[in-house]
Design a protein around this motif. Structure first.
Motif, PDB file in Angstrom:
ATOM      1  N   GLY A   1      -0.347  11.371 -20.667  1.00  0.00           N
ATOM      2  CA  GLY A   1      -1.126  10.224 -20.941  1.00  0.00           C
ATOM      3  C   GLY A   1      -0.762   8.932 -20.107  1.00  0.00           C
ATOM      4  O   GLY A   1      -1.391   8.215 -19.730  1.00  0.00           O
ATOM      5  N   ARG A   2       0.469   8.987 -20.007  1.00  0.00           N
ATOM      6  CA  ARG A   2       1.126   7.858 -19.217  1.00  0.00           C
ATOM      7  C   ARG A   2       1.070   7.758 -17.950  1.00  0.00           C
ATOM      8  O   ARG A   2       0.568   6.799 -17.299  1.00  0.00           O
ATOM      9  CB  ARG A   2       2.670   7.799 -19.602  1.00  0.00           C
ATOM     10  N   ILE A   3       0.969   8.953 -17.197  1.00  0.00           N
ATOM     11  CA  ILE A   3       0.305   9.270 -15.974  1.00  0.00           C
ATOM     12  C   ILE A   3      -0.983   8.892 -15.945  1.00  0.00           C
ATOM     13  O   ILE A   3      -1.569   7.940 -14.814  1.00  0.00           O
ATOM     14  CB  ILE A   3       0.653  10.450 -15.332  1.00  0.00           C
ATOM     15  N   ARG A   4      -1.792   9.150 -16.598  1.00  0.00           N
ATOM     16  CA  ARG A   4      -3.044   8.565 -16.381  1.00  0.00           C
ATOM     17  C   ARG A   4      -3.445   7.157 -16.776  1.00  0.00           C
ATOM     18  O   ARG A   4      -4.109   6.523 -15.701  1.00  0.00           O
ATOM     19  CB  ARG A   4      -4.040   9.453 -17.517  1.00  0.00           C
ATOM     20  N   ARG A   5      -2.728   6.438 -17.529  1.00  0.00           N
ATOM     21  CA  ARG A   5      -2.749   5.363 -17.687  1.00  0.00           C
ATOM     22  C   ARG A   5      -2.227   4.497 -16.298  1.00  0.00           C
ATOM     23  O   ARG A   5      -2.710   3.456 -16.066  1.00  0.00           O
ATOM     24  CB  ARG A   5      -1.791   4.684 -18.969  1.00  0.00           C
ATOM     25  N   ASN A   6      -1.036   5.065 -15.947  1.00  0.00           N
ATOM     26  CA  ASN A   6      -0.375   4.431 -14.761  1.00  0.00           C
ATOM     27  C   ASN A   6      -1.389   4.448 -13.551  1.00  0.00           C
ATOM     28  O   ASN A   6      -1.575   3.519 -12.725  1.00  0.00           O
ATOM     29  CB  ASN A   6       0.682   5.359 -14.409  1.00  0.00           C
ATOM     30  N   MET A   7      -2.175   5.749 -13.341  1.00  0.00           N
ATOM     31  CA  MET A   7      -3.071   5.687 -12.232  1.00  0.00           C
ATOM     32  C   MET A   7      -4.416   4.842 -12.401  1.00  0.00           C
ATOM     33  O   MET A   7      -4.872   4.355 -11.439  1.00  0.00           O
ATOM     34  CB  MET A   7      -3.667   7.170 -12.292  1.00  0.00           C
ATOM     35  N   MET A   8      -4.538   4.421 -13.467  1.00  0.00           N
ATOM     36  CA  MET A   8      -5.941   3.861 -13.999  1.00  0.00           C
ATOM     37  C   MET A   8      -5.414   2.230 -13.340  1.00  0.00           C
ATOM     38  O   MET A   8      -6.343   1.733 -12.977  1.00  0.00           O
ATOM     39  CB  MET A   8      -6.416   3.699 -15.400  1.00  0.00           C
ATOM     40  N   ASP A   9      -4.124   1.921 -13.741  1.00  0.00           N
ATOM     41  CA  ASP A   9      -3.794   0.681 -13.463  1.00  0.00           C
ATOM     42  C   ASP A   9      -3.615   0.555 -12.188  1.00  0.00           C
ATOM     43  O   ASP A   9      -4.155  -0.654 -11.229  1.00  0.00           O
ATOM     44  CB  ASP A   9      -2.470   0.245 -13.992  1.00  0.00           C
ATOM     45  N   THR A  10      -2.913   1.390 -11.344  1.00  0.00           N
ATOM     46  CA  THR A  10      -2.924   1.488  -9.840  1.00  0.00           C
ATOM     47  C   THR A  10      -4.212   1.224  -9.124  1.00  0.00           C
ATOM     48  O   THR A  10      -4.492   0.765  -8.033  1.00  0.00           O
ATOM     49  CB  THR A  10      -2.366   2.675  -9.151  1.00  0.00           C
ATOM     50  N   ARG A  11      -5.155   2.020  -9.631  1.00  0.00           N
ATOM     51  CA  ARG A  11      -6.671   2.021  -9.013  1.00  0.00           C
ATOM     52  C   ARG A  11      -7.155   0.580  -9.239  1.00  0.00           C
ATOM     53  O   ARG A  11      -7.864  -0.204  -8.499  1.00  0.00           O
ATOM     54  CB  ARG A  11      -7.709   2.842  -9.829  1.00  0.00           C
TER      55      ARG A  11
ATOM     56  N   LEU B   1       0.921  -1.221  -0.043  1.00  0.00           N
ATOM     57  CA  LEU B   1       0.087   0.040   0.066  1.00  0.00           C
ATOM     58  C   LEU B   1       0.836   1.421  -0.059  1.00  0.00           C
ATOM     59  O   LEU B   1       0.557   2.320  -0.707  1.00  0.00           O
ATOM     60  CB  LEU B   1      -0.819   0.102   1.363  1.00  0.00           C
ATOM     61  N   ASP B   2       2.065   1.155   0.738  1.00  0.00           N
ATOM     62  CA  ASP B   2       3.029   2.375   0.931  1.00  0.00           C
ATOM     63  C   ASP B   2       3.570   2.563  -0.445  1.00  0.00           C
ATOM     64  O   ASP B   2       3.849   3.838  -1.007  1.00  0.00           O
ATOM     65  CB  ASP B   2       4.097   2.137   1.572  1.00  0.00           C
ATOM     66  N   LEU B   3       3.854   1.470  -1.394  1.00  0.00           N
ATOM     67  CA  LEU B   3       4.181   1.670  -2.809  1.00  0.00           C
ATOM     68  C   LEU B   3       3.140   2.370  -3.590  1.00  0.00           C
ATOM     69  O   LEU B   3       3.528   3.237  -4.330  1.00  0.00           O
ATOM     70  CB  LEU B   3       4.690   0.294  -3.149  1.00  0.00           C
ATOM     71  N   TYR B   4       1.867   1.906  -3.270  1.00  0.00           N
ATOM     72  CA  TYR B   4       0.899   2.381  -4.460  1.00  0.00           C
ATOM     73  C   TYR B   4       0.543   3.933  -3.918  1.00  0.00           C
ATOM     74  O   TYR B   4       0.347   4.896  -4.522  1.00  0.00           O
ATOM     75  CB  TYR B   4      -0.505   1.829  -4.315  1.00  0.00           C
ATOM     76  N   ALA B   5       0.503   4.242  -2.549  1.00  0.00           N
ATOM     77  CA  ALA B   5       0.293   5.588  -2.091  1.00  0.00           C
ATOM     78  C   ALA B   5       1.854   6.420  -2.912  1.00  0.00           C
ATOM     79  O   ALA B   5       1.364   7.623  -3.151  1.00  0.00           O
ATOM     80  CB  ALA B   5       0.473   5.820  -0.559  1.00  0.00           C
ATOM     81  N   THR B   6       2.759   6.006  -2.715  1.00  0.00           N
ATOM     82  CA  THR B   6       3.883   6.677  -3.127  1.00  0.00           C
ATOM     83  C   THR B   6       3.867   7.156  -4.710  1.00  0.00           C
ATOM     84  O   THR B   6       4.479   7.767  -5.128  1.00  0.00           O
ATOM     85  CB  THR B   6       5.371   6.174  -2.678  1.00  0.00           C
ATOM     86  N   ASP B   7       3.462   6.130  -5.249  1.00  0.00           N
ATOM     87  CA  ASP B   7       3.177   6.102  -6.612  1.00  0.00           C
ATOM     88  C   ASP B   7       2.308   7.208  -7.099  1.00  0.00           C
ATOM     89  O   ASP B   7       2.671   8.081  -7.877  1.00  0.00           O
ATOM     90  CB  ASP B   7       2.711   4.981  -7.345  1.00  0.00           C
ATOM     91  N   ALA B   8       1.087   7.366  -6.243  1.00  0.00           N
ATOM     92  CA  ALA B   8       0.136   8.438  -6.488  1.00  0.00           C
ATOM     93  C   ALA B   8       0.831   9.867  -6.177  1.00  0.00           C
ATOM     94  O   ALA B   8       0.935  10.682  -7.048  1.00  0.00           O
ATOM     95  CB  ALA B   8      -1.016   8.166  -5.419  1.00  0.00           C
ATOM     96  N   GLU B   9       1.765   9.985  -5.182  1.00  0.00           N
ATOM     97  CA  GLU B   9       2.421  11.408  -5.000  1.00  0.00           C
ATOM     98  C   GLU B   9       3.510  11.443  -6.013  1.00  0.00           C
ATOM     99  O   GLU B   9       3.682  12.657  -6.238  1.00  0.00           O
ATOM    100  CB  GLU B   9       3.391  11.045  -3.514  1.00  0.00           C
ATOM    101  N   TYR B  10       4.098  10.499  -6.463  1.00  0.00           N
ATOM    102  CA  TYR B  10       5.315  10.637  -7.510  1.00  0.00           C
ATOM    103  C   TYR B  10       4.486  11.202  -8.742  1.00  0.00           C
ATOM    104  O   TYR B  10       4.944  12.055  -9.429  1.00  0.00           O
ATOM    105  CB  TYR B  10       5.978   9.338  -7.968  1.00  0.00           C
ATOM    106  N   SER B  11       3.255  10.650  -9.317  1.00  0.00           N
ATOM    107  CA  SER B  11       2.379  10.806 -10.325  1.00  0.00           C
ATOM    108  C   SER B  11       1.868  12.523 -10.131  1.00  0.00           C
ATOM    109  O   SER B  11       1.933  13.201 -11.197  1.00  0.00           O
ATOM    110  CB  SER B  11       1.283  10.199 -10.447  1.00  0.00           C
ATOM    111  N   ALA B  12       1.512  12.828  -9.113  1.00  0.00           N
ATOM    112  CA  ALA B  12       1.186  14.280  -8.482  1.00  0.00           C
ATOM    113  C   ALA B  12       2.360  15.245  -8.966  1.00  0.00           C
ATOM    114  O   ALA B  12       2.025  16.270  -9.273  1.00  0.00           O
ATOM    115  CB  ALA B  12       0.736  14.446  -7.056  1.00  0.00           C
ATOM    116  N   ASP B  13       3.563  14.654  -8.475  1.00  0.00           N
ATOM    117  CA  ASP B  13       4.716  15.712  -8.834  1.00  0.00           C
ATOM    118  C   ASP B  13       4.976  15.785 -10.245  1.00  0.00           C
ATOM    119  O   ASP B  13       5.569  16.803 -10.709  1.00  0.00           O
ATOM    120  CB  ASP B  13       6.009  15.186  -7.988  1.00  0.00           C
TER     121      ASP B  13
END
Length: 308
Positions: free
Chosen positions: A176-186, A123-135
Motif C-alpha cells: 500500500g505504501r508503494i502504491r501511494r508513493n507511486m501515485m505521489d510521484t506520478r 527526473l533521475d530521482l523520480y526514475a530511480t524511485d520507480a526502480e526502487y519501488s519495483a525492487d
C-alpha cells in the motif's frame, strides 16, 4: 561532494544541493550564499494540494514528493522531501538519508559530468524511485511465495496461521505504501510536464517514468489480489482447525451422554424394581454397560467418517 563548512559550499558550483536533516547553520549558509529559504519540517509535511506544488513570489518553484524508506529493524514508511528549484539548481531537504538519493549520488560520482542540469537530477530521482519501488515489489512477491508455501503445507497449525497473518499484514502495508508513493510521484512528474518546465528530451524521459509507474500500478493490484487470497486461505484454515476442535467436543458430549443416562438411572435414590441391586454382578454390569455405551458411538462415528 560532501560539504563540511560554509567555505566548501561557497567554492562549489553545484547543480544539486542535498540536505539531510540540516542544522540551523546549514540553513543559514544556503540562505546567505544562494538566497534560498529552506522550508521547516512542519512545512515539508504539509500535504495540502496547494502546498505541494507552488511557485514562490521570487520565482522559486517548490515541490513536495514522498519517497519510500524500508528499514531492517522496523516497518516501512514514507518520507516527504521538499524540492526547491532556484537559480538553475535543485535543493532537496529531507529528515532521513533515503536509498534513492544514495543511489543517485553514487551514480553521479561514478559518472563525472553525466549530470549537468538540475532538472535531469530531479527526473533521475523520480526514475530511480520507480526502480526502487519495483525492487520492493519483487521482494514482496518473494515473501508472499514463502507464505504461500507455508499456508499450503499439509500440517498447518494455529501458530503457523498466526505467523502467516503477521507476514501477510506486513507485506500488505508495504504494498500500500508503494502504491501511494507511486501515485505521489506520478502527480509530481505530471506537474512538471504541465508546467512546461522540461525540454524535449526531459519530456520524453518524464513520459517513460509515467509508463513505468503505470506498469507498477498493475503489479501492485496483482499483489493485492494475492494478499487477499492468502488472507482468505489462512483464515479458512483457522476456521477448519477450530471446527475440528468443536467437532471433538461435540462427539465427546454425544458419546458420554448414554453413560450419564445409565449412571443417572442406577443412581436414583428411591425404592423400586431394580433386580440388579440384589445381583452380585450388578455393579460390574453397570460399569461395563456404561463403557460399552461410550465406545459404541465412537465406533459408529468412525465408521461414518465423522472423526476425520
Amino acid at each position: 561532494m560532501p560539504i563540511e563548512t560554509r567555505e566548501d559550499l561557497e567554492q562549489a558550483a553545484p547543480v544539486w544541493v542535498d540536505l539531510t536533516d540540516p542544522t540551523e547553520d546549514e540553513r543559514a549558509w544556503v540562505k546567505a550564499i544562494y538566497g534560498v529559504i529552506l522550508p521547516g519540517e512542519d512545512e515539508v509535511k504539509d500535504i495540502e494540494a496547494s502546498a505541494r506544488y507552488y511557485e514562490a513570489e521570487n520565482g522559486d518553484l517548490h515541490l513536495r514528493t514522498d519517497f519510500l524508506l524500508e528499514e531492517d529493524d522496523g516497518p516501512s514508511r514514507v518520507v516527504t522531501v521538499a524540492f526547491i528549484l532556484a537559480k538553475k539548481m535543485l535543493f532537496s531537504v529531507h529528515t532521513d538519508d533515503l536509498p534513492v538519493f544514495r543511489l543517485v549520488r553514487m551514480r553521479a560520482r561514478s559518472r563525472p559530468g553525466s549530470i549537468a542540469d538540475y532538472m535531469d537530477v530531479l527526473l533521475d530521482l523520480y526514475a530511480t524511485d520507480a526502480e526502487y519501488s519495483a525492487d520492493a515489489l519483487e521482494g514482496i512477491y518473494q515473501k508472499l511465495e514463502e507464505v504461500s508455501g507455508r499456508v499450503l503445507q499439509e500440517e498447518f497449525t494455529d501458530q503457523d496461521a498466526a505467523d502467516a497473518l503477521s507476514a501477510i499484514a506486513h507485506e500488505e502495508d508495504l504494498n500500500g505504501r508503494i502504491r501511494r508513493n507511486m501515485m505521489d510521484t506520478r502527480r509530481a512528474v505530471s506537474f512538471l510536464m504541465r508546467g512546461r518546465l522540461l525540454n524535449s528530451e526531459q519530456f520524453e524521459e518524464a513520459r517513460q517514468i509515467l509508463r513505468d509507474i503505470e506498469s507498477l500500478d498493475g503489479h501492485t493490484s496483482f499483489l493485492f489480489d494475492k494478499i487477499n487470497f492468502l488472507m482468505d486461505a489462512t483464515v479458512g484454515f483457522i476456521n477448519i482447525n477450530q471446527n475440528k476442535i468443536i467437532k471433538i467436543f461435540s462427539v465427546a458430549s454425544v458419546a458420554f451422554l448414554p453413560p450419564t443416562l445409565i449412571a443417572s438411572i442406577y443412581g436414583m435414590n428411591f425404592k423400586g424394581w431394580f433386580p440388579e441391586l440384589e445381583w452380585s454382578m450388578g455393579y460390574p454390569f453397570a460399569l461395563g454397560l456404561m463403557v460399552f455405551s461410550a465406545i459404541a458411538p465412537f465406533l459408529y462415528f468412525r465408521h461414518r467418517g465423522w472423526l476425520k
